[in-house]
Design an enzyme around this catalytic site. Structure first.
Site, mmCIF file in Angstrom:
data_model
loop_
_atom_site.group_PDB
_atom_site.id
_atom_site.type_symbol
_atom_site.label_atom_id
_atom_site.label_comp_id
_atom_site.label_asym_id
_atom_site.label_seq_id
_atom_site.Cartn_x
_atom_site.Cartn_y
_atom_site.Cartn_z
ATOM 1 N N CYS A 190 0.808 -0.611 0.494
ATOM 2 C CA CYS A 190 0.026 -0.230 0.329
ATOM 3 C C CYS A 190 1.014 1.161 -0.126
ATOM 4 O O CYS A 190 0.937 2.161 0.728
ATOM 5 C CB CYS A 190 -0.740 -0.131 1.209
ATOM 6 S SG CYS A 190 -1.941 1.339 1.396
ATOM 7 N N CYS A 244 -0.455 3.697 2.148
ATOM 8 C CA CYS A 244 -0.153 3.889 3.854
ATOM 9 C C CYS A 244 0.986 4.194 3.890
ATOM 10 O O CYS A 244 1.305 4.514 5.213
ATOM 11 C CB CYS A 244 -0.757 2.924 4.256
ATOM 12 S SG CYS A 244 -2.429 1.908 3.444
ATOM 13 N N ASP A 245 1.821 3.818 3.552
ATOM 14 C CA ASP A 245 3.403 3.668 4.119
ATOM 15 C C ASP A 245 4.510 4.538 2.892
ATOM 16 O O ASP A 245 5.381 4.685 3.628
ATOM 17 C CB ASP A 245 3.787 2.056 3.412
ATOM 18 C CG ASP A 245 3.368 0.885 4.374
ATOM 19 O OD1 ASP A 245 2.687 1.885 5.060
ATOM 20 O OD2 ASP A 245 2.908 -0.039 3.801
#
Ligand code: NAP
Length: 305
Positions: A130, A133-134
């Site tokens: 992701c 997200c990261d």
């Protein structure tokens, strides 16, 4: 007893809840991970009709708030089994039983893994599924994105805004994702395409230090020194717990008709979890609506008996 139990709180499941609640049916949605599903990991949505541009998170928030305001019960529980009683279904979670007159399966899909050694061990230590997200952890660093679909292309676009260098590693020369995204990426100075290549090995014991690639059809290998590897190679279904009650196809997707009816009367399948040609945000939402309407019709027929 709930009218409709919806398993999965992604776009299909939440849309089903919105339609069913508006039709006067009481729903419960059961989601094991985070509400919103796959779309929450999408940086920007620009192909949903009527909405020029929106983040995946914002889109999901809107769906959740709409379903909640309409009165859907939202539970964070993992479903272990669905079984049939004489005139209703029972959804078994890790700690509870939910009795429902009908069920909509909207379990979506999960990330496909590369299947190379140490992949699982290095999740959170440089391996990610992701970028949204990261990605922020990799500011100023070198990263590789694996895949050739829209997810990979969008991930590269997102990461190129703050990573030093982004390699796009794809196993073919042609892309499955949209051509206009490919063209946009070609313009970016810090993006390099590595085509006809697959991941052979992840380098690094405690944290990713690089990847070894294999040139497709040859013995040739090459090494990229990267701090992060973003895997975006598609998705696989997660329907094993339902195989006793509904028919699955050879790849594990749920077989359902155009009205989302599965092989078991009163159980419907919506969105990416069912056998279908096109898996898009629009088709997930459309399936949610179709399954909810079919579910409501099923309940009305039962009541009329
Ligand atoms: P996808 O379209 O299935 O693409 C997966 C990519 O990974 C393909 O290019 C495939 O290569 C490659 N691949 C598969 N297995 C591999 C392996 N073992 N090793 C190396 N490469 C592998 O998946 P996706 O990009 O996640 O997209 C899924 C769906 O969501 C698509 O319909 C997409 O259009 C949609 N989507 C929409 C948006 C949006 O903005 N609305 C954003 C993201 C995704 P081949 O091409 O060679 O098969």
């Amino acid at each position: 007893m709930y009218d409709i139990g919806i398993i999965g709180g992604g776009t299909a499941g939440l849309t089903a809840a919105i339609y069913a609640q508006r039709a006067g049916k009481q729903t419960v949605i059961l989601e094991a991970m985070s509400y919103g599903g796959q779309i929450t990991a999408t940086h920007k949505i620009e192909n949903y009709p009527g909405i020029e541009s929106i983040s995946g998170g914002e889109f999901a928030e809107g769906l959740m708030s709409q379903a909640k305001k309409l009165g859907a019960d939202m539970k964070s529980e993992k479903v272990m089994k669905v079984r049939e009683e004489r005139d209703h279904k029972v959804i078994e979670t890790e700690g509870n039983l939910y009795e429902c007159k009908a069920v909509i399966l909207a379990t979506g899909v999960t990330h496909r893994r590369l299947g190379v050694q140490r992949e699982t061990q290095l999740i959170g230590a440089g391996v990610s599924y992701c970028a949204t997200c990261d990605g922020a952890f990799f500011r100023g660093r070198n990263v590789a994105v694996i895949g050739g679909g829209n997810t990979a292309l969008q991930d590269v676009s997102f990461l190129s805004n703050y990573c030093k260098k982004v390699y796009l590693v794809h196993r073919r020369k042609e892309f499955r994702g949209e051509q206009h995204l490919v063209e946009l990426l070609k313009e970016k100075e810090n993006v390099e395409f590595v085509l006809d290549a697959t991941v052979k090995e992840l380098i690094g014991e405690e944290y990713i230090e690089g990847v070894v690639l294999n040139r497709v059809g040859t013995d040739e290998t090459m090494e990229l020194q990267v701090d992060g590897v973003f895997v975006a190679i598609g998705h696989v279904p997660q329907n094993d717990v339902f195989e006793d009650i509904v028919k699955l196809d050879g790849s594990g997707f749920i077989l359902a008709a155009e009205d989302c009816q599965t092989s078991c009367p009163g159980i419907f399948a919506a969105g990416d979890c069912r056998t279908k040609e096109v898996r898009q945000l629009t088709t997930a939402a459309a399936d949610g609506a179709v399954a909810a309407i079919a579910g409501c019709n099923y309940l009305d027929r039962m009541d009329a008996r």
